[in-house]
Scaffold this active site. Structure first.
Site, PDB file in Angstrom:
ATOM      1  N   GLU A   1     -58.047  77.462  62.034  1.00 25.13           N
ATOM      2  CA  GLU A   1     -56.794  76.799  62.397  1.00 25.13           C
ATOM      3  C   GLU A   1     -55.561  77.538  61.894  1.00 25.13           C
ATOM      4  O   GLU A   1     -54.441  77.222  62.302  1.00 25.13           O
ATOM      5  CB  GLU A   1     -56.804  75.360  61.869  1.00 25.13           C
ATOM      6  CG  GLU A   1     -57.783  74.465  62.639  1.00 25.13           C
ATOM      7  CD  GLU A   1     -57.887  73.059  62.078  1.00 25.13           C
ATOM      8  OE1 GLU A   1     -57.389  72.824  60.965  1.00 25.13           O
ATOM      9  OE2 GLU A   1     -58.474  72.197  62.757  1.00 25.13           O
TER      10      GLU A   1
ATOM     11  N   GLU B   1     -79.318  78.515  53.208  1.00 27.49           N
ATOM     12  CA  GLU B   1     -78.510  78.394  51.999  1.00 27.49           C
ATOM     13  C   GLU B   1     -79.262  78.806  50.734  1.00 27.49           C
ATOM     14  O   GLU B   1     -78.673  78.922  49.659  1.00 27.49           O
ATOM     15  CB  GLU B   1     -78.006  76.960  51.831  1.00 27.49           C
ATOM     16  CG  GLU B   1     -79.075  75.942  51.503  1.00 27.49           C
ATOM     17  CD  GLU B   1     -78.476  74.557  51.288  1.00 27.49           C
ATOM     18  OE1 GLU B   1     -78.562  74.064  50.165  1.00 27.49           O
ATOM     19  OE2 GLU B   1     -77.920  73.991  52.250  1.00 27.49           O
TER      20      GLU B   1
END
Length: 270
Positions: free
Chosen positions: A79, A110
């Site tokens: 953004e 992960e």
């Protein structure tokens, strides 16, 4: 390490609760998140100042995380270009398991402590940059390994975690711990922990972009004009700053392509 994020919910028999009670209870828990963030503001301030110093010198900001934490970093990074007009590689979000993990969980991604550094190498991260690890639990191997290796290479590091005394915070030079307590659904850290991480990420990127000069007054003068709503907002900004009518403001915006340039050219004409 005792993980508060994994502690039992204060609510029982959720499947038997009416919808209204479920919603009210979730909302009551959510109300506690900004207060937890408030307690962490001194740590956030130290982190942001360090980030801004690096970025003012031309460095980049990187986020790494897994699952929800990784997705939140990607959202924040993605953004920045449309909102503040910065290049797409100025703020970079990386998720364990690669871009496919944005939509679909990648099993055990992960748990690889070496992969984050490999992912960061694709961007040629260096000691001009800043790396923030995001991990609600504070125990994610992907994030720990990334921070640890970055430290060895002289890269400044920070983190956003939701447990005290975590391995991730121990590796970060600028740790931020936002302790939101047990989740409404036990262990579902996409809820309060995710909200807390989002709030802190908003603070980091917004404050950094303001400090870097991408806001004038309270306006996003460098935003990209990618749809009709944003073009209308840009015209209104030019009108407000110059006193021109809508048609004149639109013409000025069309000529220079950005709010900043349109206002600057008007102010310096003649």
């Amino acid at each position: 390490m005792k993980r508060i994020t994994e502690q039992e919910s204060a609510y029982q028999n959720l499947e038997h609760m009416p919808v209204a009670d479920l919603l009210k209870s979730i909302n009551n828990e959510d109300k506690t998140v900004p207060l937890a963030v408030e307690k962490a503001l001194p740590a956030v301030e130290k982190l942001v100042k360090a980030v801004v110093e690096k970025m003012k010198a031309g460095g980049r900001l990187f986020y790494i995380g897994a699952g929800t934490s990784g997705r939140l970093g990607i959202v924040d990074a993605s953004e920045c270009p449309p909102t503040y007009g910065v290049p797409f590689d100025r703020v970079v979000g990386i998720i364990a398991g690669g871009d496919g993990a944005i939509r679909k969980a990648v099993e055990f991604a992960e748990d690889d402590e070496t992969q984050a550094w490999k992912d960061l190498q694709e961007y040629a991260i260096n000691d001009n940059d800043f790396l923030i690890g995001i991990a609600a639990s504070g125990t994610t191997p992907y994030v720990i390994g990334g921070l640890k290796t970055a430290n060895r290479h002289g890269i400044l590091t920070g983190c956003i975690v939701c447990n005290q005394g975590s391995p991730v915070a121990a590796e970060a030079k600028f740790p931020v711990e936002v302790i939101v307590g047990p989740e409404f659904v036990t262990g579902s850290t996409r809820m309060k922990a995710g909200t807390a991480q989002k709030l802190v990420l908003n603070m980091i990127s917004t404050t950094a972009m303001i400090q870097l000069g991408h806001v004038k007054g309270n306006k996003m003068v460098d935003m990209q004009l990618t749809n009709h709503k944003l073009v209308k907002r840009a015209v209104d900004m030019v009108r407000e700053a110059t006193g021109l009518d809508e048609q004149e403001a639109q013409q000025l915006l069309d000529r220079y392509g950005s709010v900043r340039k349109a206002i600057s050219e008007y102010e310096h004409k003649d």
